[in-house]
Design a protein around this motif. Sequence first.
Motif, PDB file in Angstrom:
ATOM      1  N   GLY A  60      34.768  43.735  32.733  1.00  0.00           N
ATOM      2  CA  GLY A  60      35.486  43.646  34.002  1.00  0.00           C
ATOM      3  C   GLY A  60      34.604  43.486  35.216  1.00  0.00           C
ATOM      4  O   GLY A  60      35.109  43.405  36.347  1.00  0.00           O
ATOM      5  N   LYS A  61      33.283  43.441  35.006  1.00  0.00           N
ATOM      6  CA  LYS A  61      32.363  43.352  36.137  1.00  0.00           C
ATOM      7  C   LYS A  61      31.659  41.996  36.220  1.00  0.00           C
ATOM      8  O   LYS A  61      30.836  41.787  37.131  1.00  0.00           O
ATOM      9  N   ARG A  62      31.952  41.094  35.293  1.00  0.00           N
ATOM     10  CA  ARG A  62      31.300  39.779  35.306  1.00  0.00           C
ATOM     11  C   ARG A  62      32.053  38.854  36.267  1.00  0.00           C
ATOM     12  O   ARG A  62      32.791  37.961  35.854  1.00  0.00           O
ATOM     13  N   THR A  63      31.881  39.087  37.517  1.00  0.00           N
ATOM     14  CA  THR A  63      32.562  38.305  38.542  1.00  0.00           C
ATOM     15  C   THR A  63      31.722  38.325  39.822  1.00  0.00           C
ATOM     16  O   THR A  63      30.877  39.209  40.028  1.00  0.00           O
ATOM     17  N   THR A  64      31.962  37.354  40.677  1.00  0.00           N
ATOM     18  CA  THR A  64      31.270  37.290  41.970  1.00  0.00           C
ATOM     19  C   THR A  64      32.091  37.914  43.082  1.00  0.00           C
ATOM     20  O   THR A  64      31.751  37.759  44.262  1.00  0.00           O
ATOM     21  N   ALA A  65      33.171  38.588  42.739  1.00  0.00           N
ATOM     22  CA  ALA A  65      34.070  39.122  43.760  1.00  0.00           C
ATOM     23  C   ALA A  65      33.383  40.161  44.624  1.00  0.00           C
ATOM     24  O   ALA A  65      32.623  40.996  44.128  1.00  0.00           O
ATOM     25  N   LYS A  66      33.644  40.091  45.930  1.00  0.00           N
ATOM     26  CA  LYS A  66      33.167  41.072  46.898  1.00  0.00           C
ATOM     27  C   LYS A  66      34.278  41.372  47.887  1.00  0.00           C
ATOM     28  O   LYS A  66      35.166  40.559  48.117  1.00  0.00           O
ATOM     29  N   SER A  67      34.205  42.550  48.482  1.00  0.00           N
ATOM     30  CA  SER A  67      35.177  42.907  49.499  1.00  0.00           C
ATOM     31  C   SER A  67      34.825  42.220  50.813  1.00  0.00           C
ATOM     32  O   SER A  67      33.643  42.147  51.192  1.00  0.00           O
ATOM     33  N   PHE A  68      35.830  41.703  51.532  1.00  0.00           N
ATOM     34  CA  PHE A  68      35.604  41.026  52.799  1.00  0.00           C
ATOM     35  C   PHE A  68      35.359  42.011  53.931  1.00  0.00           C
ATOM     36  O   PHE A  68      35.000  41.621  55.037  1.00  0.00           O
ATOM     37  N   LEU A  74      43.590  42.603  55.793  1.00  0.00           N
ATOM     38  CA  LEU A  74      43.687  42.479  54.342  1.00  0.00           C
ATOM     39  C   LEU A  74      43.282  43.788  53.685  1.00  0.00           C
ATOM     40  O   LEU A  74      42.526  44.578  54.269  1.00  0.00           O
ATOM     41  N   ALA A  75      43.786  43.997  52.480  1.00  0.00           N
ATOM     42  CA  ALA A  75      43.330  45.140  51.699  1.00  0.00           C
ATOM     43  C   ALA A  75      41.855  44.946  51.331  1.00  0.00           C
ATOM     44  O   ALA A  75      41.376  43.815  51.193  1.00  0.00           O
ATOM     45  N   ARG A  76      41.145  46.056  51.202  1.00  0.00           N
ATOM     46  CA  ARG A  76      39.704  45.974  50.930  1.00  0.00           C
ATOM     47  C   ARG A  76      39.412  45.785  49.448  1.00  0.00           C
ATOM     48  O   ARG A  76      38.446  46.317  48.910  1.00  0.00           O
ATOM     49  N   VAL A  77      40.269  45.028  48.763  1.00  0.00           N
ATOM     50  CA  VAL A  77      40.068  44.741  47.347  1.00  0.00           C
ATOM     51  C   VAL A  77      39.001  43.653  47.204  1.00  0.00           C
ATOM     52  O   VAL A  77      39.013  42.670  47.949  1.00  0.00           O
ATOM     53  N   PRO A  78      38.069  43.815  46.260  1.00  0.00           N
ATOM     54  CA  PRO A  78      37.088  42.735  46.045  1.00  0.00           C
ATOM     55  C   PRO A  78      37.793  41.435  45.663  1.00  0.00           C
ATOM     56  O   PRO A  78      38.681  41.422  44.807  1.00  0.00           O
ATOM     57  N   GLU A  85      41.377  35.585  44.931  1.00  0.00           N
ATOM     58  CA  GLU A  85      41.991  36.449  43.928  1.00  0.00           C
ATOM     59  C   GLU A  85      41.248  37.773  43.855  1.00  0.00           C
ATOM     60  O   GLU A  85      40.027  37.830  43.938  1.00  0.00           O
ATOM     61  N   GLY A  86      42.016  38.830  43.658  1.00  0.00           N
ATOM     62  CA  GLY A  86      41.404  40.139  43.494  1.00  0.00           C
ATOM     63  C   GLY A  86      40.740  40.259  42.123  1.00  0.00           C
ATOM     64  O   GLY A  86      41.216  39.720  41.121  1.00  0.00           O
ATOM     65  N   ALA A  87      39.619  40.940  42.079  1.00  0.00           N
ATOM     66  CA  ALA A  87      38.885  41.140  40.825  1.00  0.00           C
ATOM     67  C   ALA A  87      38.025  42.387  40.962  1.00  0.00           C
ATOM     68  O   ALA A  87      37.920  42.973  42.041  1.00  0.00           O
ATOM     69  N   LEU A  88      37.413  42.771  39.874  1.00  0.00           N
ATOM     70  CA  LEU A  88      36.448  43.870  39.785  1.00  0.00           C
ATOM     71  C   LEU A  88      37.083  45.251  39.887  1.00  0.00           C
ATOM     72  O   LEU A  88      36.751  46.158  39.120  1.00  0.00           O
ATOM     73  N   ALA A  89      37.990  45.454  40.805  1.00  0.00           N
ATOM     74  CA  ALA A  89      38.579  46.776  41.012  1.00  0.00           C
ATOM     75  C   ALA A  89      39.524  47.137  39.859  1.00  0.00           C
ATOM     76  O   ALA A  89      40.113  46.251  39.219  1.00  0.00           O
ATOM     77  N   PRO A  90      39.715  48.438  39.586  1.00  0.00           N
ATOM     78  CA  PRO A  90      40.605  48.840  38.475  1.00  0.00           C
ATOM     79  C   PRO A  90      42.054  48.423  38.649  1.00  0.00           C
ATOM     80  O   PRO A  90      42.782  48.268  37.679  1.00  0.00           O
ATOM     81  N   VAL A  93      43.958  42.407  38.119  1.00  0.00           N
ATOM     82  CA  VAL A  93      44.068  41.793  36.800  1.00  0.00           C
ATOM     83  C   VAL A  93      42.678  41.424  36.285  1.00  0.00           C
ATOM     84  O   VAL A  93      41.919  40.727  36.981  1.00  0.00           O
ATOM     85  N   GLY A  94      42.330  41.883  35.092  1.00  0.00           N
ATOM     86  CA  GLY A  94      41.023  41.598  34.529  1.00  0.00           C
ATOM     87  C   GLY A  94      39.911  42.457  35.088  1.00  0.00           C
ATOM     88  O   GLY A  94      38.737  42.202  34.814  1.00  0.00           O
TER      89      GLY A  94
END
Length: 263
Positions: A60-68, A74-78, A85-90, A93-94
């Motif tokens: 679940g951590k193989r992504t380039t997602a970062k929080s803006f 916006l929500a502080r979701v990576p 798209e949201g990623a990395l956070a629990p 999705v994914g």
Amino acid sequence: MFYILQEKEIQVLDLSGNKNKSILLPSIFSYPIRKDLIRRVFHSSFTKGLQPKGRDPMAGKRTTAKSFGINLGLARVPRVRGAGEGALAPNTVGGRLAFPPSTIERIHEEVNEREKRMAIVSALASTTVKDVVTKRGHRFTGELPLVVVDDLGKISKTKELQDILIKLGLEAELERASYRRIRAGKGKMRGRKYKRTVGPLLVVHDYSLPVVKAALNLPGVDIVSAKDVSVIHLAPGGHPGRLVIYTESSINILQNRFKGLIK
């Protein structure tokens, strides 16, 4: 805690189901049935054979997602740059798991060696009580415990062993043990589609006897040597009262194995 344990006289059956001679059943078979102790030791033995389940540390951590960041409405979701798209956070999705299972978790319940031995003795005693055995679902005719002459170990054909068990009054039990049902859940896709009924247990004095291979083809029938018998064999699922057939020499081995345990 002290118990008054007594030896009692039982009948040894021949391969035709007739009474052959009488022997004294060791006092360990009159030990009280401790369901709490049997259940505790069963879980200890069962969990000892489990493999700890773990996760890939990078799952679940193989992504380039970062929080803006903040102050953007916006929500502080990576988020993945460019896609949003949201990623990395629990909670995405994914994303990674918040608390994944770890291989360092202790899943084995530790039990004292004396408790294990006393649980085996208690489980052995439960095999001699007809009400406990029938309550577990076993079907048979005759008295307990079932002790057979040592000639049973010379049987090498499955058909011969089946005929002997029928003569001993286990025809209904063999029919019951042949039943199997389809497992519920995803286990059907993982090589364990069917669940089989637990049938009788044969306790022999030597595991190298020909009867061991003969018993392997009988559905629901298990066989074990007297020096290796445990709560896993005598009380599957932690429930005492399995239908057990002993050979005459296995009784002596069990007596010597637990000699001096109970006073």
